[in-house]
Design an enzyme around this catalytic site. Sequence first.
Site, short mmCIF file in Angstrom:
data_model
loop_
_atom_site.label_atom_id
_atom_site.label_comp_id
_atom_site.label_asym_id
_atom_site.label_seq_id
_atom_site.Cartn_x
_atom_site.Cartn_y
_atom_site.Cartn_z
N SER A 50 20.30 -21.27 -89.64
CA SER A 50 21.11 -21.12 -88.59
C SER A 50 21.06 -19.60 -87.79
O SER A 50 21.69 -19.32 -86.82
CB SER A 50 22.66 -21.15 -88.72
OG SER A 50 22.98 -20.28 -90.11
N THR A 166 26.66 -18.53 -87.82
CA THR A 166 25.98 -17.02 -87.02
C THR A 166 26.42 -15.82 -87.88
O THR A 166 27.30 -15.99 -88.67
CB THR A 166 26.89 -16.74 -85.78
OG1 THR A 166 26.72 -18.00 -84.93
CG2 THR A 166 26.64 -15.47 -85.42
N THR A 184 22.25 -15.53 -83.86
CA THR A 184 22.17 -16.94 -84.24
C THR A 184 21.12 -17.77 -83.72
O THR A 184 20.70 -17.49 -82.49
CB THR A 184 23.79 -17.45 -83.69
OG1 THR A 184 23.60 -18.66 -84.40
CG2 THR A 184 23.88 -17.46 -82.17
N ARG A 194 21.74 -24.19 -73.69
CA ARG A 194 23.13 -24.24 -73.83
C ARG A 194 23.01 -22.81 -74.64
O ARG A 194 22.35 -22.22 -75.46
CB ARG A 194 23.48 -25.18 -74.92
CG ARG A 194 25.09 -24.83 -75.69
CD ARG A 194 24.97 -23.99 -76.72
NE ARG A 194 26.50 -23.86 -77.26
CZ ARG A 194 26.66 -23.13 -78.34
NH1 ARG A 194 25.61 -22.70 -79.05
NH2 ARG A 194 27.98 -23.24 -78.76
N THR A 217 32.13 -15.84 -85.69
CA THR A 217 31.52 -17.23 -85.86
C THR A 217 32.22 -18.55 -85.55
O THR A 217 33.41 -18.30 -85.75
CB THR A 217 30.73 -17.16 -87.24
OG1 THR A 217 30.12 -18.23 -87.60
CG2 THR A 217 31.81 -17.02 -88.35
N GLY A 218 31.47 -19.68 -85.39
CA GLY A 218 32.35 -20.72 -85.43
C GLY A 218 31.87 -21.32 -83.93
O GLY A 218 31.02 -21.46 -83.36
#
Length: 322
Positions: A50, A166, A184, A194, A217-218
């Site tokens: 990731s 991330t 990330t 994106r 992160t998320g």
Amino acid sequence: MATPYVIVTTWRFGLAASIRGNEVLAGGGSAIDAIEAAGNLTELDPEVNSVGYGGLPNADGVVELDAAIMDGPTHAAGSVAGLTGIKTPISVARKVMLYTPHTMLVGDNAKRFALQHGFADERLLTDVSNERWLEWRANQSAADVAHFDTGPREGLTELTPDNHDTIGLVALDSHGNLAAGCTTSGMAWKVPGRVGDSPIIGSGLYVDNEIGAAAGTGHGDEMMKAVVSFRTVEAMGRGLTPTEACVEALRYLMRKRPPESFNNYGAALIAVRKDGDIGAASTRSGFAAPDRLWQWAAAGEQVPAILNEGPYCTPTSLISSL
Ligand code: SD4
């Protein structure tokens, strides 16, 4: 008097990164040098799917990277988005900060800039990532693979266990200075082009050298709507502890967005305050899948190198407590 240095990072793989950053800090290095060294370690690890090299690709099978870095003493920042072919995007972000009058470069021209600064153009897709992408694509309808042809979509990006992780990084050095970073490959299978929250100053990361630093992160498409890293630092400025500040920023995010936004996916923040106090919070204990347990790592002069968990705040508990 020297400040007790410390580095805090997101996720399980952040432990190795924190240990690396702590070596830089222990040698008297700056917070921003520690952030870059720690970020590079994760970026170059092909096992981390990731971040950087080995990151999962977009819907076209292309690895597009987002990264940013911010320096406390100068309040300068650099950022890249949609960068392809470069294994260490956080270092490119630092060059943007140092060698351009700008803050953010995107896409092909970010790559051109990186090549001009001596970065190598390399294949980022590993055989493992490629296999995963082929598997994903085989299960999509033609319209889904094309992405842009699907018309307006109700709701959220489709979320799977692959979508995230991330590395966010915050550090305080022995000179009392702060820095933050974020790097990330973003959400796997994302619509080409994106850009997530990670390279957005204030969303993926933020530093105020007089107060503290935060990183996230998320679910970036949600988190960027609440500028959560800025909110965390601002809350520490009002006297909240790092953990309380992270919780407050997440509460704001969850109050503003529909609860379903957090059903499959979470948001998490880490923070360090100017005095060396550290903290974190997450909307849930696992993101999207039980094996993606939310953990954060820290290492420092007075902090053993360890993984931590929680605290967690679920949308329902927070919403009912407001
Ligand atoms: C993004 N925030 O691109 C990143 C993904 C992530 O845990 O951090 N996932 O939206």
